[in-house]
Design a protein around this motif. Structure first.
Motif, PDB file in Angstrom:
ATOM      1  N   VAL A 234       0.845  -1.204   0.000  1.00  0.00           N
ATOM      2  CA  VAL A 234       0.000   0.000   0.000  1.00  0.00           C
ATOM      3  C   VAL A 234       0.880   1.253   0.000  1.00  0.00           C
ATOM      4  CG1 VAL A 234      -1.801   1.249   1.257  1.00  0.00           C
ATOM      5  CG2 VAL A 234      -1.881  -1.246   1.107  1.00  0.00           C
ATOM      6  N   ALA A 235       1.989   1.202   0.760  1.00  0.00           N
ATOM      7  CA  ALA A 235       2.922   2.341   0.761  1.00  0.00           C
ATOM      8  C   ALA A 235       3.487   2.554  -0.648  1.00  0.00           C
ATOM      9  CB  ALA A 235       4.048   2.096   1.762  1.00  0.00           C
ATOM     10  N   LEU A 236       3.806   1.465  -1.317  1.00  0.00           N
ATOM     11  CA  LEU A 236       4.351   1.555  -2.678  1.00  0.00           C
ATOM     12  C   LEU A 236       3.331   2.211  -3.613  1.00  0.00           C
ATOM     13  CD1 LEU A 236       6.399   0.861  -4.914  1.00  0.00           C
ATOM     14  CD2 LEU A 236       5.418  -1.439  -4.988  1.00  0.00           C
ATOM     15  N   PHE A 237       2.089   1.771  -3.503  1.00  0.00           N
ATOM     16  CA  PHE A 237       1.025   2.362  -4.331  1.00  0.00           C
ATOM     17  C   PHE A 237       0.912   3.867  -4.062  1.00  0.00           C
ATOM     18  CE2 PHE A 237      -3.547   3.626  -4.175  1.00  0.00           C
ATOM     19  CZ  PHE A 237      -3.730   3.766  -5.536  1.00  0.00           C
ATOM     20  N   LEU A 238       0.851   4.241  -2.772  1.00  0.00           N
ATOM     21  CA  LEU A 238       0.667   5.661  -2.433  1.00  0.00           C
ATOM     22  C   LEU A 238       1.866   6.513  -2.859  1.00  0.00           C
ATOM     23  CD1 LEU A 238      -1.029   5.394   1.093  1.00  0.00           C
ATOM     24  CD2 LEU A 238      -2.093   6.153  -1.042  1.00  0.00           C
ATOM     25  N   ALA A 239       3.053   5.906  -2.859  1.00  0.00           N
ATOM     26  CA  ALA A 239       4.260   6.658  -3.249  1.00  0.00           C
ATOM     27  C   ALA A 239       4.361   6.814  -4.765  1.00  0.00           C
ATOM     28  CB  ALA A 239       5.505   5.934  -2.727  1.00  0.00           C
ATOM     29  N   SER A 240       3.681   5.940  -5.501  1.00  0.00           N
ATOM     30  CA  SER A 240       3.858   5.886  -6.962  1.00  0.00           C
ATOM     31  C   SER A 240       2.898   6.830  -7.685  1.00  0.00           C
ATOM     32  CB  SER A 240       3.607   4.455  -7.450  1.00  0.00           C
ATOM     33  OG  SER A 240       2.208   4.202  -7.462  1.00  0.00           O
ATOM     34  N   ASP A 241       3.140   7.002  -8.983  1.00  0.00           N
ATOM     35  CA  ASP A 241       2.274   7.862  -9.801  1.00  0.00           C
ATOM     36  C   ASP A 241       0.882   7.257  -9.977  1.00  0.00           C
ATOM     37  OD1 ASP A 241       4.375   9.572  -9.991  1.00  0.00           O
ATOM     38  OD2 ASP A 241       5.022   8.883 -11.979  1.00  0.00           O
ATOM     39  N   GLU A 242       0.734   5.973  -9.653  1.00  0.00           N
ATOM     40  CA  GLU A 242      -0.605   5.361  -9.737  1.00  0.00           C
ATOM     41  C   GLU A 242      -1.572   6.025  -8.754  1.00  0.00           C
ATOM     42  OE1 GLU A 242       0.084   1.203  -9.125  1.00  0.00           O
ATOM     43  OE2 GLU A 242       0.823   0.928 -11.170  1.00  0.00           O
ATOM     44  N   ALA A 243      -1.013   6.672  -7.713  1.00  0.00           N
ATOM     45  CA  ALA A 243      -1.853   7.345  -6.715  1.00  0.00           C
ATOM     46  C   ALA A 243      -1.839   8.865  -6.916  1.00  0.00           C
ATOM     47  CB  ALA A 243      -1.372   6.996  -5.309  1.00  0.00           C
ATOM     48  N   ALA A 244      -1.598   9.294  -8.173  1.00  0.00           N
ATOM     49  CA  ALA A 244      -1.381  10.724  -8.463  1.00  0.00           C
ATOM     50  C   ALA A 244      -2.534  11.629  -8.015  1.00  0.00           C
ATOM     51  CB  ALA A 244      -1.135  10.905  -9.960  1.00  0.00           C
ATOM     52  N   TYR A 245      -3.767  11.087  -7.950  1.00  0.00           N
ATOM     53  CA  TYR A 245      -4.928  11.932  -7.603  1.00  0.00           C
ATOM     54  C   TYR A 245      -5.407  11.651  -6.171  1.00  0.00           C
ATOM     55  CZ  TYR A 245      -9.028  14.798  -8.763  1.00  0.00           C
ATOM     56  OH  TYR A 245      -9.983  15.785  -8.797  1.00  0.00           O
ATOM     57  N   ILE A 246      -4.541  11.037  -5.365  1.00  0.00           N
ATOM     58  CA  ILE A 246      -4.934  10.679  -3.995  1.00  0.00           C
ATOM     59  C   ILE A 246      -4.108  11.476  -3.003  1.00  0.00           C
ATOM     60  CG2 ILE A 246      -5.052   8.817  -2.293  1.00  0.00           C
ATOM     61  CD1 ILE A 246      -5.429   6.849  -4.570  1.00  0.00           C
ATOM     62  N   THR A 247      -4.775  12.280  -2.179  1.00  0.00           N
ATOM     63  CA  THR A 247      -4.075  12.951  -1.079  1.00  0.00           C
ATOM     64  C   THR A 247      -5.035  13.141   0.092  1.00  0.00           C
ATOM     65  OG1 THR A 247      -2.495  14.709  -0.558  1.00  0.00           O
ATOM     66  CG2 THR A 247      -4.493  15.397  -1.736  1.00  0.00           C
ATOM     67  N   GLY A 248      -4.466  13.210   1.296  1.00  0.00           N
ATOM     68  CA  GLY A 248      -5.266  13.432   2.506  1.00  0.00           C
ATOM     69  C   GLY A 248      -6.036  12.211   2.982  1.00  0.00           C
ATOM     70  N   GLN A 249      -5.695  11.036   2.469  1.00  0.00           N
ATOM     71  CA  GLN A 249      -6.439   9.817   2.836  1.00  0.00           C
ATOM     72  C   GLN A 249      -5.722   9.050   3.946  1.00  0.00           C
ATOM     73  OE1 GLN A 249      -9.525   9.547   1.371  1.00  0.00           O
ATOM     74  NE2 GLN A 249      -8.765  11.544   0.722  1.00  0.00           N
ATOM     75  N   ALA A 250      -6.503   8.285   4.693  1.00  0.00           N
ATOM     76  CA  ALA A 250      -5.948   7.416   5.735  1.00  0.00           C
ATOM     77  C   ALA A 250      -6.483   6.018   5.445  1.00  0.00           C
ATOM     78  CB  ALA A 250      -6.374   7.900   7.116  1.00  0.00           C
ATOM     79  N   LEU A 251      -5.680   5.237   4.713  1.00  0.00           N
ATOM     80  CA  LEU A 251      -6.133   3.947   4.166  1.00  0.00           C
ATOM     81  C   LEU A 251      -6.021   2.815   5.177  1.00  0.00           C
ATOM     82  CD1 LEU A 251      -4.712   3.650   0.526  1.00  0.00           C
ATOM     83  CD2 LEU A 251      -7.084   3.492   1.264  1.00  0.00           C
ATOM     84  N   ASN A 252      -7.123   2.129   5.429  1.00  0.00           N
ATOM     85  CA  ASN A 252      -7.100   0.987   6.347  1.00  0.00           C
ATOM     86  C   ASN A 252      -6.498  -0.231   5.652  1.00  0.00           C
ATOM     87  OD1 ASN A 252      -8.624   2.434   8.320  1.00  0.00           O
ATOM     88  ND2 ASN A 252     -10.454   2.054   7.098  1.00  0.00           N
ATOM     89  N   VAL A 253      -5.594  -0.911   6.369  1.00  0.00           N
ATOM     90  CA  VAL A 253      -5.030  -2.178   5.875  1.00  0.00           C
ATOM     91  C   VAL A 253      -5.180  -3.141   7.048  1.00  0.00           C
ATOM     92  CG1 VAL A 253      -3.017  -3.310   4.836  1.00  0.00           C
ATOM     93  CG2 VAL A 253      -3.359  -0.855   4.507  1.00  0.00           C
ATOM     94  N   SER A 254      -6.420  -3.598   7.257  1.00  0.00           N
ATOM     95  CA  SER A 254      -6.703  -4.276   8.519  1.00  0.00           C
ATOM     96  C   SER A 254      -7.649  -5.466   8.376  1.00  0.00           C
ATOM     97  CB  SER A 254      -7.289  -3.267   9.520  1.00  0.00           C
ATOM     98  OG  SER A 254      -8.459  -2.682   8.995  1.00  0.00           O
ATOM     99  N   GLY A 255      -7.687  -6.052   7.187  1.00  0.00           N
ATOM    100  CA  GLY A 255      -8.498  -7.260   6.995  1.00  0.00           C
ATOM    101  C   GLY A 255      -9.982  -7.044   7.254  1.00  0.00           C
ATOM    102  N   GLY A 256     -10.439  -5.791   7.116  1.00  0.00           N
ATOM    103  CA  GLY A 256     -11.857  -5.493   7.330  1.00  0.00           C
ATOM    104  C   GLY A 256     -12.203  -5.111   8.757  1.00  0.00           C
ATOM    105  N   ALA A 257     -11.195  -5.000   9.615  1.00  0.00           N
ATOM    106  CA  ALA A 257     -11.477  -4.698  11.032  1.00  0.00           C
ATOM    107  C   ALA A 257     -12.038  -3.291  11.221  1.00  0.00           C
ATOM    108  CB  ALA A 257     -10.210  -4.878  11.869  1.00  0.00           C
ATOM    109  N   VAL A 258     -11.585  -2.354  10.386  1.00  0.00           N
ATOM    110  CA  VAL A 258     -12.075  -0.966  10.456  1.00  0.00           C
ATOM    111  C   VAL A 258     -12.532  -0.580   9.056  1.00  0.00           C
ATOM    112  CG1 VAL A 258     -11.449   1.432  10.944  1.00  0.00           C
ATOM    113  CG2 VAL A 258     -10.472  -0.401  12.334  1.00  0.00           C
ATOM    114  N   MET A 259     -13.684   0.080   8.971  1.00  0.00           N
ATOM    115  CA  MET A 259     -14.228   0.405   7.632  1.00  0.00           C
ATOM    116  C   MET A 259     -14.599   1.873   7.481  1.00  0.00           C
ATOM    117  SD  MET A 259     -16.365  -2.921   6.526  1.00  0.00           S
ATOM    118  CE  MET A 259     -15.667  -4.570   6.667  1.00  0.00           C
ATOM    119  N   HIS A 260     -13.997   2.742   8.287  1.00  0.00           N
ATOM    120  CA  HIS A 260     -14.258   4.174   8.095  1.00  0.00           C
ATOM    121  C   HIS A 260     -12.958   4.948   8.167  1.00  0.00           C
ATOM    122  CE1 HIS A 260     -14.122   3.794  12.522  1.00  0.00           C
ATOM    123  NE2 HIS A 260     -13.673   5.025  12.489  1.00  0.00           N
TER     124      HIS A 260
END
Ligand SMILES: NC(=O)c1ccc[n+]([C@@H]2O[C@H](COP(=O)([O-])OP(=O)(O)OC[C@H]3O[C@@H](n4cnc5c(N)ncnc54)[C@H](O)[C@@H]3O)[C@@H](O)[C@H]2O)c1
Length: 260
Positions: A234-260
């Protein structure tokens, strides 16, 4: 074939262990020149050496992220050795589990200093250098504890909620200058941090240390804990140009434990 981060200079604080070390590997495998920054000099050196031995580019930098001069010097050193900074990951962190009334001022300060002030200092060092070039990606390690409060975890949760507030504020302030700032919120990921706390997890819940893993697994919708590699992807994705239009997000990587 060129990698997603070919030729980009990336700092990873806390790169000497756990999630930070996996992020160093993921970035190096995609062509980044990685500065493995950690208070544990030997740990940072081992990660950087191993990456170099596998034909990646990495240097180790000793730095205490709670010390402004240390962080600025580390940033200067990285630019001198590797070139202009393009990516900065704040993964250095500490965690203490204990009843709120046992949380001393010292533990509170230590938690805030490493997790929140360390992230603030890292963001300043990065943005100071990225802003004139109008390009950069910053990734701050928050936690599922940055989204949901938990007993015996007040200082940690407060620091990780703070990391999200800092991330959102900087994302707004620097969006027009080409700097993206995002956070990752991992769930349970067995690392050195986990090993140090297993007795505390067990004590808090009145179970045995060898029951802690199955306790967590039963609470997670995917019925398993995460891996440091899954967070690194996920860090790689956010660092790359693939995430060029993404900022200010807090992405959960928790197997569905948190969904907001
Ligand atoms: N492991 C998890 O379950 C989990 C879950 C959610 C969030 N996180 C967060 O992810 C990040 C990485 O955690 P981890 O599990 O890899 O922990 P870890 O203990 O394995 O690694 C943390 C690294 O930070 C370094 N560090 C600590 N204090 C420092 C300082 N003052 N200056 C520089 N480096 C310092 C340590 O030496 C270590 O190498 C942390 O911010 C943590 O809060 C971890």
């Amino acid at each position: 074939m060129s990698g997603k981060l070919e030729g980009r200079v990336a700092v990873v604080t806390g790169g000497g262990g756990g999630i930070g070390a996996e992020i160093c590997w993921a970035f190096a495998q995609q062509g980044a020149m990685v500065a493995v920054v950690d208070i544990e000099q030997e740990a940072a050196r081992q990660v950087a050496d191993a990456i170099q031995h596998s034909a990646g580019q990495a240097v180790a930098v000793a730095c205490d992220v709670t010390d402004c001069n240390d962080v600025e010097q580390a940033a200067d050193q990285v630019e001198q050795k590797l070139g202009p900074l393009a990516i900065w990951v704040n993964s250095a962190g500490v965690s203490y589990i204990l009843p709120f009334l046992d949380c001393t001022e010292e533990i509170w300060d230590r938690t805030m200093n490493v997790n929140l002030k360390g992230t603030f200092l890292g963001c300043q060092a990065a943005i100071r250098r990225m802003a004139p070039r109008r390009r950069g990606a910053i990734i701050n390690m928050s936690s599922q504890s940055g989204k949901v409060g938990n007993s015996h975890y007040a200082a940690y949760c407060a620091s990780k909620f703070g990391v999200i507030g800092l991330t959102q504020s900087l994302a707004v302030e620097f969006a027009a200058q080409g700097i993206r700032v995002n956070a990752i919120c991992p769930g349970v990921v067995p690392t050195g941090m986990w090993d140090k706390q297993i007795e505390d997890y067990a004590r808090k819940r009145g179970i045995k240390p060898d029951e802690v893993m199955s306790y967590f697994e039963s609470k997670i919708p995917m019925r398993r804990v995460g891996t440091a590699q899954e967070v690194a992807h996920v860090a790689l994705f956010l660092a790359s140009d693939e995430a060029a239009y993404i900022t200010g997000q807090a992405l959960n990587v928790s197997g569905g434990a948190v969904m907001h």
